[in-house]
Design a protein around this motif. Sequence first.
Motif, PDB file in Angstrom:
ATOM      1  N   UNK A 362       0.868  -1.152   0.036  1.00  5.73           N
ATOM      2  CA  UNK A 362      -0.015   0.206  -0.058  1.00  5.73           C
ATOM      3  C   UNK A 362       0.808   1.099   0.019  1.00  5.73           C
ATOM      4  N   UNK A 363       0.297   2.385  -0.588  1.00  5.66           N
ATOM      5  CA  UNK A 363       0.850   3.518  -0.576  1.00  5.66           C
ATOM      6  C   UNK A 363       0.018   4.613   0.188  1.00  5.66           C
ATOM      7  N   UNK A 364       0.633   5.161   1.194  1.00  8.67           N
ATOM      8  CA  UNK A 364      -0.258   5.942   2.299  1.00  8.67           C
ATOM      9  C   UNK A 364       0.578   7.358   2.179  1.00  8.67           C
ATOM     10  N   UNK A 365      -0.353   8.503   2.548  1.00  9.14           N
ATOM     11  CA  UNK A 365       0.026   9.707   2.985  1.00  9.14           C
ATOM     12  C   UNK A 365       0.897   9.836   4.000  1.00  9.14           C
ATOM     13  N   UNK A 366       1.787  10.814   4.185  1.00  9.09           N
ATOM     14  CA  UNK A 366       2.692  10.932   5.109  1.00  9.09           C
ATOM     15  C   UNK A 366       2.264  11.064   6.567  1.00  9.09           C
ATOM     16  N   UNK A 367       0.899  11.690   6.665  1.00 10.11           N
ATOM     17  CA  UNK A 367       0.100  11.658   7.623  1.00 10.11           C
ATOM     18  C   UNK A 367      -0.294  10.505   8.528  1.00 10.11           C
ATOM     19  N   UNK A 368      -0.122   9.172   7.989  1.00 11.99           N
ATOM     20  CA  UNK A 368      -0.813   8.114   8.187  1.00 11.99           C
ATOM     21  C   UNK A 368       0.513   7.385   8.992  1.00 11.99           C
ATOM     22  N   UNK A 369       1.576   7.747   8.954  1.00 10.11           N
ATOM     23  CA  UNK A 369       2.871   7.094   9.777  1.00 10.11           C
ATOM     24  C   UNK A 369       2.634   6.906  11.279  1.00 10.11           C
ATOM     25  N   UNK A 370       1.891   7.643  11.837  1.00 10.70           N
ATOM     26  CA  UNK A 370       1.778   7.293  13.373  1.00 10.70           C
ATOM     27  C   UNK A 370       0.650   6.200  13.697  1.00 10.70           C
ATOM     28  N   UNK A 399       8.541   1.972   4.689  1.00  8.88           N
ATOM     29  CA  UNK A 399       9.633   3.067   4.028  1.00  8.88           C
ATOM     30  C   UNK A 399       8.803   4.229   3.505  1.00  8.88           C
ATOM     31  N   UNK A 400       9.813   5.277   3.513  1.00  7.07           N
ATOM     32  CA  UNK A 400       9.289   6.839   3.163  1.00  7.07           C
ATOM     33  C   UNK A 400       9.965   7.054   1.903  1.00  7.07           C
ATOM     34  N   UNK A 401       9.067   7.656   1.077  1.00  9.96           N
ATOM     35  CA  UNK A 401       9.419   8.379  -0.014  1.00  9.96           C
ATOM     36  C   UNK A 401       9.065   9.640  -0.380  1.00  9.96           C
ATOM     37  N   UNK A 405       7.832  18.352  -3.348  1.00  6.66           N
ATOM     38  CA  UNK A 405       6.419  18.731  -3.070  1.00  6.66           C
ATOM     39  C   UNK A 405       5.494  17.585  -2.677  1.00  6.66           C
ATOM     40  N   UNK A 406       6.046  16.303  -2.390  1.00 10.45           N
ATOM     41  CA  UNK A 406       5.381  15.299  -1.994  1.00 10.45           C
ATOM     42  C   UNK A 406       6.085  14.107  -1.176  1.00 10.45           C
ATOM     43  N   UNK A 407       5.380  13.766  -0.157  1.00 11.33           N
ATOM     44  CA  UNK A 407       5.999  12.772   0.669  1.00 11.33           C
ATOM     45  C   UNK A 407       4.940  11.393   0.752  1.00 11.33           C
ATOM     46  N   UNK A 408       5.520  10.330   0.863  1.00  7.75           N
ATOM     47  CA  UNK A 408       4.411   9.166   0.870  1.00  7.75           C
ATOM     48  C   UNK A 408       5.022   7.891   1.538  1.00  7.75           C
ATOM     49  N   UNK A 409       4.425   7.242   2.130  1.00  6.76           N
ATOM     50  CA  UNK A 409       4.825   6.133   2.977  1.00  6.76           C
ATOM     51  C   UNK A 409       4.320   4.932   2.249  1.00  6.76           C
ATOM     52  N   UNK A 410       5.228   3.882   1.879  1.00  7.03           N
ATOM     53  CA  UNK A 410       5.017   2.685   1.334  1.00  7.03           C
ATOM     54  C   UNK A 410       5.121   1.470   2.380  1.00  7.03           C
TER      55      UNK A 410
END
Length: 653
Positions: A362-370, A399-401, A405-410
């Motif tokens: 899954x690919x999540x937005x950075x806000x979902x890391x916690x 992992x974080x990518x 202008x964009x940061x995502x969580x894999x």
Amino acid sequence: MPENLVFAGTPLLDALDLVFGEGVADSNAKITDLVFAQPPRVHPTRFVFGDSDTSTHPDSLLEVSGALPELVTQLRLVIGVPVAWQAVLPDLVGTVAVKYQSQTQRPMVAQVQTWSQVSLVNESGLTQPQQHAQATNAGATDQAHNAASIRQGVSPSYVEAIRSSREVGSQFQDGCATRSRLHANWSDGLADRRVNSTSPFQEGHRGPTVRAVGRFQDGLHDRRAWLENFWAGAIPRNKGYTGHAGAAVPLKRFLPSAFQEAWVPRPGVHLIPATPPIKPTCWGTALLFACPPLAAPMLMFGARQCEFPSTPPIGVVTVAVRKVYFVINDVSLRRASNGVEVPVNSLSLSLDASSWAWGFDAVLPHSAQSLIEPNGAGVVELLATVNGTTYAVLAENISRERSFGQTSIRLTGRGKNAVLAAPYAPVMTFTNSQARTARQLMDDVLTINGASMGWSVDWGLTDWNVPAGVFSHQGTWIESLSVIAGAAGGYLLPHPRDQTIRVRHRFPVAPWEWATVTPNFVLPVDVVEKESLRWLEKPSYNRVFISGQEAGVLAQVTRAGTAGDSLAPMVVDALISEAAVARQRGLAVLSDTGRQIEVSLNMPVLAETGIIEPGAFVQYRDGGIDRIGLVRSTQVQAGFPEVWQTLGVQTYA
């Protein structure tokens, strides 16, 4: 070739003897080394010991004795058929040690030659390259000194120009018009009163009374009527124009459409059209028992006793052929502990017959890391829902990518039954001290000190007995279950959410009998978005030997209706203890043979089909060809708003 003997250095004494042998007559004689470092001064200067260097040596004979490797081959002889046998022996490769003896005597001498010896006092004078400097009265000359100003004039390379009243000639200057006739290919006509300047390039001036002719010039419309120009001002002309497109004329035309805008129902009563009941056909009063009982287990009266309405079998999902398929996709991701929704951009699920757990990505937005980071209780368990089907997965790797202008969580992980494998499960040794069945062995594996772990087994194989002490395996829980299922040609199929492990056979029905199998899903070509086929050629085995080890059986499994002349490699497994397990294992070996087709079907996740898992029989209707096969892999791609599933189907040509 012998080396040259060169005497290039200066001897320490005037008379130096070259001594070879024992003893020296003169006690004051000194011994010096022979130096072979400088080229000879006179050519040739050679000091040769022994015979001439042009002598030849006789050839030596080397005899090698070795044993060639044996020639091993397999032959199948047929009586009455001549056989020609041809073989190529491998090259003989070895290592030979050769020792050379020059047969030259080198006796020992009393004197020892060394590079270092005791030095002798020499009364000769010593010349020293360096000495103490003595002061002299000579003047010192400096290479640099202060410059003295002089009255001599200096001529600079560049000076300011002084206007002169004289006429200055230049190759390039501002042109002055002359009164005489001027001929130029390119010029701009400018009037000027200076007429005495001539230059190859200048601004031209057209004489007031002389006609100027030029190939290219600017056309100016003024009072000079004699000026000729290839380009002049455009003269408007009135000419009719006919266009292909004109003013639109409204035209009333009725177009049929399958969809239209919805409108509010008009006032009144809306009657739903009722489907009239189907009147049963009267077949008479004769009581006949002529139909096969399994095909039509019902009482038939009349002459048409074997004709009954064609109803789809129970458990078969048939996708109807439609012009348009409407699918409302619903994809969500939540925490299993508290139900908090986790925002997700895209996710995918995958499973094949060789895997015992669902793969998750899954690919999540950075806000979902916690929300997905491991807590004190271990990895976070998530619930992924795709069109009504919920899958329990573990958030194992994060992992974080980051891009501009964009940061995502894999996020990647596996299904819930991954807790039965490494790194969550310990490595243990599983044995059976008592006689058990294969099903009971699986139940014993899923226990800790005799207590159940909460996992159940959905058994789908033919059970068999295992004597005491036959089963022994060291590994995790899921590895031990795979060993038991693999002995009968089975595999483990995980449940999407529950703590249940399903055990299924790789070929529940032999491929040569698939024509009589009732498929689980019937898919038309209209519902498939993309199809791809790949042909595979495998050996056509029709016979195999299945054997146990210490307390097993030796079984010969042959495909019915064949001569059994193509033998597959023998299979040996410790759990082959009865004929029931040997037959299931032999069926798995002989079924995966011959010419096969790998079909890939990309289709939406419909409400009537859901996500089709491995192990299901699928009938794929492609025009006039009906192919039936087993689903071996399933991959779901949920990239909003589209959701697609790709089925890997194994079928036979």
